[in-house]
Design an enzyme around this catalytic site. Structure first.
Site, PDB file in Angstrom:
ATOM      1  CE1 TYR A 163      -4.048   1.959   0.328  1.00  0.00           C
ATOM      2  CE2 TYR A 163      -2.939   3.076   2.143  1.00  0.00           C
ATOM      3  CZ  TYR A 163      -3.988   2.998   1.235  1.00  0.00           C
ATOM      4  OH  TYR A 163      -4.966   3.969   1.235  1.00  0.00           O
ATOM      5  CB  ALA A 210       5.273   0.318  -2.666  1.00  0.00           C
TER       6      ALA A 210
HETATM    7  N1  NAD Z   1     -10.312   5.165   4.505  1.00  0.00           N
HETATM    8  C1  NAD Z   1      -9.066   5.493   4.768  1.00  0.00           C
HETATM    9  O1  NAD Z   1      -8.614   5.420   5.923  1.00  0.00           O
HETATM   10  C2  NAD Z   1      -8.170   6.024   3.681  1.00  0.00           C
HETATM   11  C3  NAD Z   1      -7.008   6.727   4.053  1.00  0.00           C
HETATM   12  C4  NAD Z   1      -6.163   7.222   3.065  1.00  0.00           C
HETATM   13  C5  NAD Z   1      -6.476   7.001   1.727  1.00  0.00           C
HETATM   14  N2  NAD Z   1      -7.597   6.306   1.392  1.00  0.00           N
HETATM   15  C6  NAD Z   1      -7.877   6.115  -0.025  1.00  0.00           C
HETATM   16  O2  NAD Z   1      -9.103   6.729  -0.324  1.00  0.00           O
HETATM   17  C7  NAD Z   1      -9.660   6.141  -1.492  1.00  0.00           C
HETATM   18  C8  NAD Z   1     -11.129   5.879  -1.277  1.00  0.00           C
HETATM   19  O3  NAD Z   1     -11.277   4.959  -0.220  1.00  0.00           O
HETATM   20  P1  NAD Z   1     -12.468   5.038   0.840  1.00  0.00           P
HETATM   21  O4  NAD Z   1     -11.862   5.223   2.163  1.00  0.00           O
HETATM   22  O5  NAD Z   1     -13.526   5.973   0.368  1.00  0.00           O
HETATM   23  O6  NAD Z   1     -12.960   3.509   0.792  1.00  0.00           O
HETATM   24  P2  NAD Z   1     -14.347   2.841   0.394  1.00  0.00           P
HETATM   25  O7  NAD Z   1     -14.104   1.381   0.545  1.00  0.00           O
HETATM   26  O8  NAD Z   1     -15.464   3.475   1.139  1.00  0.00           O
HETATM   27  O9  NAD Z   1     -14.531   3.213  -1.154  1.00  0.00           O
HETATM   28  C9  NAD Z   1     -13.698   2.712  -2.160  1.00  0.00           C
HETATM   29  C10 NAD Z   1     -14.503   2.645  -3.446  1.00  0.00           C
HETATM   30  O10 NAD Z   1     -13.596   2.280  -4.503  1.00  0.00           O
HETATM   31  C11 NAD Z   1     -14.249   1.302  -5.299  1.00  0.00           C
HETATM   32  N3  NAD Z   1     -13.251   0.473  -5.989  1.00  0.00           N
HETATM   33  C12 NAD Z   1     -12.397  -0.424  -5.441  1.00  0.00           C
HETATM   34  N4  NAD Z   1     -11.686  -1.025  -6.425  1.00  0.00           N
HETATM   35  C13 NAD Z   1     -12.096  -0.479  -7.602  1.00  0.00           C
HETATM   36  C14 NAD Z   1     -11.745  -0.681  -8.959  1.00  0.00           C
HETATM   37  N5  NAD Z   1     -10.838  -1.597  -9.320  1.00  0.00           N
HETATM   38  N6  NAD Z   1     -12.362   0.071  -9.905  1.00  0.00           N
HETATM   39  C15 NAD Z   1     -13.304   0.986  -9.551  1.00  0.00           C
HETATM   40  N7  NAD Z   1     -13.693   1.212  -8.296  1.00  0.00           N
HETATM   41  C16 NAD Z   1     -13.087   0.490  -7.324  1.00  0.00           C
HETATM   42  C17 NAD Z   1     -15.062   0.475  -4.313  1.00  0.00           C
HETATM   43  O11 NAD Z   1     -16.099  -0.259  -4.965  1.00  0.00           O
HETATM   44  C18 NAD Z   1     -15.596   1.563  -3.394  1.00  0.00           C
HETATM   45  O12 NAD Z   1     -16.818   2.098  -3.851  1.00  0.00           O
HETATM   46  C19 NAD Z   1      -8.793   4.923  -1.794  1.00  0.00           C
HETATM   47  O13 NAD Z   1      -7.875   5.231  -2.815  1.00  0.00           O
HETATM   48  C20 NAD Z   1      -8.045   4.686  -0.482  1.00  0.00           C
HETATM   49  O14 NAD Z   1      -6.819   4.020  -0.676  1.00  0.00           O
HETATM   50  C21 NAD Z   1      -8.452   5.830   2.344  1.00  0.00           C
END
Ligand code: NAD
Length: 256
Positions: free
Chosen positions: A149, A151
């Protein structure tokens, strides 16, 4: 001020969490929003006032089709939010024990999705557009046992900086956001137990980030008012990168 009226925005990962909050906010700010996700969000998009296009962001062909379809429908693209991503592979472990495929699949999901999002939108963008991707605090700091993650999110920061330089001549701004733990379904993948408690303790503001707070940062970065910020990885972390939180330090001091 900060109006997105008439702008055409593509948001990936829009069926949940940060992407959904962003799509909702952009609609309220006046944008035409295309909501892309691998999960079906047809009904959700109707509710929000966006247009759903099913897309797997790990597929270059599907991301190209998403951008082409958006441009065909609305005439151009102004804003791209490369947000879909997450953890992938077998789960936390030291780098020495992790299979190579975990690094490769994380890179595909978190980094190549951003490459595809930039590559296939720029020809449809008018000069003055904005591309913002979701990196992570894990893109600017190490995180033990989360090698793949870290990386892949670090790569998002590098891709962002490079694209910002390449697209500057067209006045397309490229940035990424680096959230600490955000209160979305992704944060509960370990059941919301010990790791979340630690995350809250580590945050100087003493709580998790809300998806709506990340959406507000996207909004700021995409508005025309924000016309001189490009190539940045902006932390939204409740103060975590400022130093150790009092929540961590006080118990240590008390036990000295
Ligand atoms: N939640 C956290 O703590 C956090 C922290 C830092 C960064 N992020 C990043 O934020 C972003 C959004 O995550 P979130 O927290 O809203 O999570 P979440 O699980 O609520 O939403 C993620 C969404 O991405 C979609 N998704 C996953 N793989 C996919 C693909 N191959 N093609 C299209 N859609 C896809 C899922 O269906 C989901 O609707 C991500 O990139 C995650 O790495 C999250």
């Amino acid at each position: 001020m900060f109006s997105l009226k008439g702008k055409v925005a593509v948001v990936t990962g829009a069926a949940s969490g940060i992407g959904l909050a962003t799509a909702k906010r952009f609609v309220v700010a006046g944008a035409n929003v295309v909501m892309a996700d691998i999960a079906d969000a047809t009904a959700l998009a109707k509710e929000v006032g966006g247009l759903f296009i099913k897309t797997d962001v790990t597929s270059e062909g599907q991301v190209k089709a998403l951008m082409d379809e958006t441009a065909r429908k609305y005439g151009r693209i102004d804003i791209v939010i490369n947000n879909a991503g997450g953890g992938d592979g077998e789960g936390p472990n030291f780098i020495q024990y992790l299979p190579a495929k975990d690094f490769e699949s994380s890179y595909r999901l978190n980094a190549m999705s951003v490459v595809f999002g930039i590559k296939h939108s720029v020809d449809h963008m008018v000069n003055g557009g904005s591309i913002v991707s979701t990196a992570s605090l894990a893109g600017v700091q190490g995180a033990p046992t989360y090698g793949p993650y870290v990386a892949s999110k670090s790569a998002v920061v590098g891709i962002t900086r490079t694209a910002a330089l390449e697209l500057a001549a067209r006045n397309i701004r490229v940035n990424c956001v680096c959230p600490g733990t955000v209160d979305t379904p992704m944060a509960y993948t370990d059941g919301g137990g010990a790791e979340l408690k630690i995350a809250k303790l580590m945050m100087p503001l003493g709580r998790l980030c809300k998806a709506e707070e990340v959406a507000a940062l996207f909004h700021f970065l995409c508005a025309d008012d924000c016309s001189f910020i490009s190539g940045q990885a902006i932390c939204i972390d409740g103060g975590m990168t400022a130093g150790l939180s009092m929540g961590l330090v006080l118990p240590l001091l008390e036990n000295l």
